[in-house]
Design a protein around this motif. Sequence first.
Motif, short mmCIF file in Angstrom:
data_model
loop_
_atom_site.label_atom_id
_atom_site.label_comp_id
_atom_site.label_asym_id
_atom_site.label_seq_id
_atom_site.Cartn_x
_atom_site.Cartn_y
_atom_site.Cartn_z
N GLU A 1 20.69 2.16 15.24
CA GLU A 1 21.40 3.11 16.19
C GLU A 1 20.08 4.27 16.53
OE1 GLU A 1 24.91 6.41 17.01
OE2 GLU A 1 25.09 4.96 15.39
N GLY A 2 19.86 4.32 17.88
CA GLY A 2 18.79 5.39 18.35
C GLY A 2 17.74 4.71 18.55
N LYS A 3 17.27 3.44 18.25
CA LYS A 3 16.05 2.92 18.55
C LYS A 3 15.82 2.70 19.84
CE LYS A 3 14.92 -1.15 19.09
NZ LYS A 3 14.49 -2.18 20.13
N GLY A 4 16.71 2.30 20.88
CA GLY A 4 16.55 2.00 22.19
C GLY A 4 16.38 3.64 22.93
N SER A 5 16.82 4.34 22.43
CA SER A 5 16.64 5.90 23.16
C SER A 5 15.04 6.47 22.64
CB SER A 5 17.50 6.76 22.63
OG SER A 5 19.02 6.70 23.16
N LEU A 6 14.92 5.85 21.55
CA LEU A 6 13.50 6.44 21.23
C LEU A 6 12.23 5.81 21.85
CD1 LEU A 6 14.06 6.82 17.17
CD2 LEU A 6 13.21 8.67 18.92
N ASN A 7 12.64 4.26 22.14
CA ASN A 7 11.68 3.41 22.97
C ASN A 7 11.78 3.77 24.53
OD1 ASN A 7 10.62 1.86 20.93
ND2 ASN A 7 12.03 0.23 21.22
N CYS A 8 12.94 4.23 24.81
CA CYS A 8 12.72 5.01 26.29
C CYS A 8 12.20 6.09 26.52
CB CYS A 8 14.24 4.97 26.93
SG CYS A 8 14.69 5.41 28.26
N GLU A 9 12.28 7.15 25.52
CA GLU A 9 11.58 8.45 25.65
C GLU A 9 9.93 8.39 25.51
OE1 GLU A 9 12.74 11.31 26.01
OE2 GLU A 9 14.92 11.11 25.50
N ILE A 10 9.53 7.22 24.56
CA ILE A 10 8.17 7.11 24.42
C ILE A 10 7.58 6.25 25.31
CG2 ILE A 10 6.38 5.91 22.83
CD1 ILE A 10 8.52 6.36 20.56
N SER A 11 8.35 5.25 25.92
CA SER A 11 7.72 4.43 27.21
C SER A 11 7.75 5.44 28.27
CB SER A 11 8.49 3.21 27.63
OG SER A 11 8.50 2.27 26.50
N SER A 12 8.77 6.35 28.49
CA SER A 12 8.63 7.28 29.67
C SER A 12 7.38 7.99 29.74
CB SER A 12 9.84 8.06 29.76
OG SER A 12 10.71 7.03 30.01
N LEU A 13 7.31 8.81 28.59
CA LEU A 13 6.21 9.40 28.05
C LEU A 13 4.83 8.97 28.49
CD1 LEU A 13 5.84 12.04 25.27
CD2 LEU A 13 3.88 10.61 25.81
N LEU A 14 4.61 7.80 28.06
CA LEU A 14 3.40 7.07 28.14
C LEU A 14 3.05 6.68 29.71
CD1 LEU A 14 3.17 5.03 24.83
CD2 LEU A 14 2.10 7.21 25.64
N PHE A 15 4.00 5.97 30.30
CA PHE A 15 4.05 5.84 31.64
C PHE A 15 3.68 7.05 32.38
CE2 PHE A 15 6.91 1.93 31.06
CZ PHE A 15 6.04 1.06 31.32
N GLU A 16 4.11 8.21 32.27
CA GLU A 16 3.68 9.42 32.83
C GLU A 16 2.12 9.61 32.55
OE1 GLU A 16 5.13 11.23 34.95
OE2 GLU A 16 7.23 10.98 34.87
N LEU A 17 1.67 9.59 31.52
CA LEU A 17 0.40 9.71 30.89
C LEU A 17 -0.52 8.73 31.73
CD1 LEU A 17 -1.74 10.90 29.06
CD2 LEU A 17 -1.17 8.91 27.58
N LEU A 18 -0.09 7.52 31.85
CA LEU A 18 -1.04 6.43 32.65
C LEU A 18 -0.97 6.60 33.97
CD1 LEU A 18 0.16 3.27 30.63
CD2 LEU A 18 -2.18 4.43 30.44
N LYS A 19 0.05 7.10 34.77
CA LYS A 19 0.27 7.69 36.02
C LYS A 19 -0.94 8.65 36.36
CE LYS A 19 3.31 9.21 39.78
NZ LYS A 19 4.52 9.60 39.87
N GLU A 20 -0.83 9.76 35.40
CA GLU A 20 -1.76 10.78 35.57
C GLU A 20 -3.34 10.17 35.60
OE1 GLU A 20 -0.65 13.43 32.37
OE2 GLU A 20 1.15 13.98 33.10
N ASN A 21 -3.54 9.25 34.99
CA ASN A 21 -4.67 8.71 34.54
C ASN A 21 -5.26 7.70 35.79
OD1 ASN A 21 -6.29 10.01 32.31
ND2 ASN A 21 -4.42 9.92 31.84
N GLY A 22 -4.28 7.59 36.55
CA GLY A 22 -4.54 6.39 37.69
C GLY A 22 -4.06 5.18 37.51
N ILE A 23 -3.22 4.91 36.42
CA ILE A 23 -2.64 3.47 36.21
C ILE A 23 -1.08 3.32 37.14
CG2 ILE A 23 -1.92 1.85 34.69
CD1 ILE A 23 -4.77 2.29 34.63
N GLU A 24 -1.07 2.51 37.93
CA GLU A 24 0.13 2.39 38.73
C GLU A 24 1.11 1.43 38.02
OE1 GLU A 24 2.08 1.24 43.05
OE2 GLU A 24 -0.05 1.02 42.72
N SER A 25 2.44 1.67 37.66
CA SER A 25 3.47 0.85 37.00
C SER A 25 4.57 0.87 37.79
CB SER A 25 3.47 1.64 35.82
OG SER A 25 4.49 2.67 35.90
#
Length: 239
Positions: free
Chosen positions: A44-68
């Motif tokens: 329990e809680g694993k899905g939420s953590l993956n969603c939070e981490i993925s969202s953070l990393l996709f935002e980081l990549l967007k800031e650095n020019g990687i489209e997703s």
Amino acid sequence: MEKIDLLYEGKGKKLYSTKDKNLVIAEFKDSLTAFNGQKKGNEEGKGSLNCEISSLLFELLKENGIESHFIKKLDSKNMLCKKVKIIPLEVVVRNIATGSLSKRLGIDDGLKLPFALVEFYYKNDALNDPMINDEHCKIMNILNDDKEIALLKETARKINEILLKFFDDINIKLVDFKIEFGVDENGKIILADEISPDSCRFWDKQSNKKMDKDVFRENLGNVVDVYKEILLRATKKVD
């Protein structure tokens, strides 16, 4: 934005249609699988953590020019994404030898590679996701030409450079990771799926403690505990 119909359910996520035909909602699951589904679990809680981490990393990549495909995090377990047609390839980037690479080639576990190694694996559970090369991709019509193959490799290496620095700054070794790509409504190839401890190998920089799904694979403890530590360090870095 509301979910309408379940379009697909995978090992770690469910995808739902929305009122906009070009948008989907990805819901992250608490289930755990390893060894091509042979080992299963749930925390329990694993899905939420993956969603939070993925969202953070996709935002980081967007800031650095990687489209997703990522548009925004809706809540702790759901993200809004562009609808894409997934290319049936797992693109694996390796910085440190471990896992199947060490077993396959006899390279010492933990050896830092002289350069980032990019590998392709054909997404097919029935065939156990075999590793394939550039020519296999063209023969099987997975990718159309050398330009598309080069694009995936180049983008994977750019993503690796961004993530390597980010995680090094929070005292984590990015050992390797798996990413996927999809084709959007305009025919453009963009990053898709997720980037999380389910799809990456993370080791603590000082202790080499494993902080990813290997904790589940190797019965080393509770994955939620180490995923929380990843999110805590990453969030402090962003703040």
